[in-house]
Enzyme design. Structure first.
Site, PDB file in Angstrom:
ATOM      1  N   ARG A 118       0.835  -1.210   0.000  1.00 52.71           N
ATOM      2  CA  ARG A 118       0.000   0.000   0.000  1.00 52.71           C
ATOM      3  C   ARG A 118       0.864   1.253   0.000  1.00 52.71           C
ATOM      4  NH1 ARG A 118      -1.938   3.325   4.346  1.00 52.71           N
ATOM      5  NH2 ARG A 118      -4.111   4.058   4.129  1.00 52.71           N
ATOM      6  N   HIS A 202      -4.794  10.275   0.346  1.00 53.02           N
ATOM      7  CA  HIS A 202      -6.244  10.258   0.566  1.00 53.02           C
ATOM      8  C   HIS A 202      -7.049  11.190  -0.351  1.00 53.02           C
ATOM      9  CE1 HIS A 202      -6.242   7.408   3.810  1.00 53.02           C
ATOM     10  NE2 HIS A 202      -5.259   8.059   4.377  1.00 53.02           N
ATOM     11  N   GLN A 251     -10.386   3.592   0.669  1.00 50.93           N
ATOM     12  CA  GLN A 251      -9.817   4.455   1.716  1.00 50.93           C
ATOM     13  C   GLN A 251      -8.608   5.238   1.234  1.00 50.93           C
ATOM     14  OE1 GLN A 251      -6.762   3.460   4.044  1.00 50.93           O
ATOM     15  NE2 GLN A 251      -7.720   3.639   6.056  1.00 50.93           N
TER      16      GLN A 251
END
Length: 318
Positions: A118, A202, A251
């Protein structure tokens, strides 16, 4: 006498520090957790956490698995002491993975590898120097949203962390961020603070990372959590592996609704919130979001032992 209702929260990037497990030296369950992480990653994460000899802890690809390992190690120590099982959990950004491991949804080794993947994909999504993040202090959520809309004519800029009332983090391309900072000051912001991060996390610029993670998650075995986990994207819990994978993929490129997450905990009758990991950033936010909740950072051996004891002590009715 009333039983305590406990929630655990797990910190994200920014809480890391060299020596963040020094207080837990000699504790078998902590050492075993770090050895498990070393084995999963194929290098000595423990040395990075303890000494950081090559100044690499703050690299995103190292920070995220390191924070996950530390948080899980501390949680395992708490449980080994007979600490009361929490009613619910949440994690801030990367901390959501710590929560899912603690809740039994993801195996620790899978999560460690996933955290590193990630981080790598988040870093690759936008070249270093082209995007960043800025904390805005002293403006309402709605005003920050309005500012971002007005600044988006020069590039991507979006609100991405709704941390507390009056503290919103925005992320995007450098020129758009500069314009948004100016507009925030004009709108009466107390302060705008550039964050020491390597990318605009984000926001929608993270869509390539989101898609890569979605594909990678298909290879990971995820179970329904034994403890309710509130997800960043909408403050809701999930009841299937498919839904959890989708929430984790989304997310990366979605805002973290942290203040609303804490409000859900308060609404659901939580009495104590334990911050499980290094530092006390989430505890500080808790005081500004829901002052009636009792917060406690578990960043030292003594604090964990105190929390385990407190968790089994009823609340005296007044």
């Amino acid at each position: 006498m009333l039983d305590r209702r406990i929630a655990f929260v797990f910190p994200g990037q920014g809480s890391q520090q060299v020596g963040m497990l020094d207080s837990f030296k000699g504790i078998p369950v902590v050492q075993e957790t770090i050895e498990e992480a070393n084995e999963a990653l194929g290098f000595d994460l423990g040395e990075l956490i303890e000494k950081d000899p090559n100044k690499e802890l703050d690299l995103t690809v190292n920070t995220q698995p390191a924070l996950l390992a530390v948080s899980v190690a501390i949680y395992r120590y708490y449980m080994s002491l007979g600490g009361r099982k929490p009613e619910m959990m949440a994690g801030h950004s990367l901390g959501e993975y710590s929560a899912l491991v603690a809740a039994g949804a993801i195996k620790f080794k899978d999560a460690i590898r996933l955290a590193r993947f990630r981080a790598k994909k988040m870093q690759e999504a936008v070249p270093v120097g082209e995007g960043s993040m800025v904390a805005v202090l002293g403006l309402s959520d709605e005003k920050v949203k309005e500012v971002c809309t007005n600044a988006s004519d020069v590039g991507v800029v979006e609100p991405v962390n709704f941390n507390t009332p009056g503290q919103v983090v925005i992320a995007g391309q450098i020129e758009a961020l500069k314009k948004a900072q100016e507009l925030c000051k004009d709108a009466g912001a107390k302060r705008t603070l550039p964050l020491k991060v390597s990318g605009p996390f984000h926001c929608s610029l993270m869509q390539p990372a989101s898609q890569a993670l979605r594909e990678r998650l298909e290879e990971v075995d995820i179970k329904v959590p034994e403890i309710k986990v509130l997800h960043n994207v909408d403050t809701q819990s999930r009841s299937s592996a498919t839904e959890i994978k989708e929430a984790l993929a989304n997310q990366v490129a979605s805002a973290v609704l942290w203040a609303d997450t804490i409000r859900v905990m308060e609404r659901d009758g939580i009495t104590n919130v334990f911050e499980c990991g290094p530092g006390a950033a989430l505890n500080g936010m808790l005081k500004r979001i829901a002052p009636a909740l009792k917060g406690m950072p578990l960043s030292t051996k003594e604090a964990v032992e105190q929390a385990a004891n407190l968790s089994n002590t009823p609340i005296e009715s007044s």
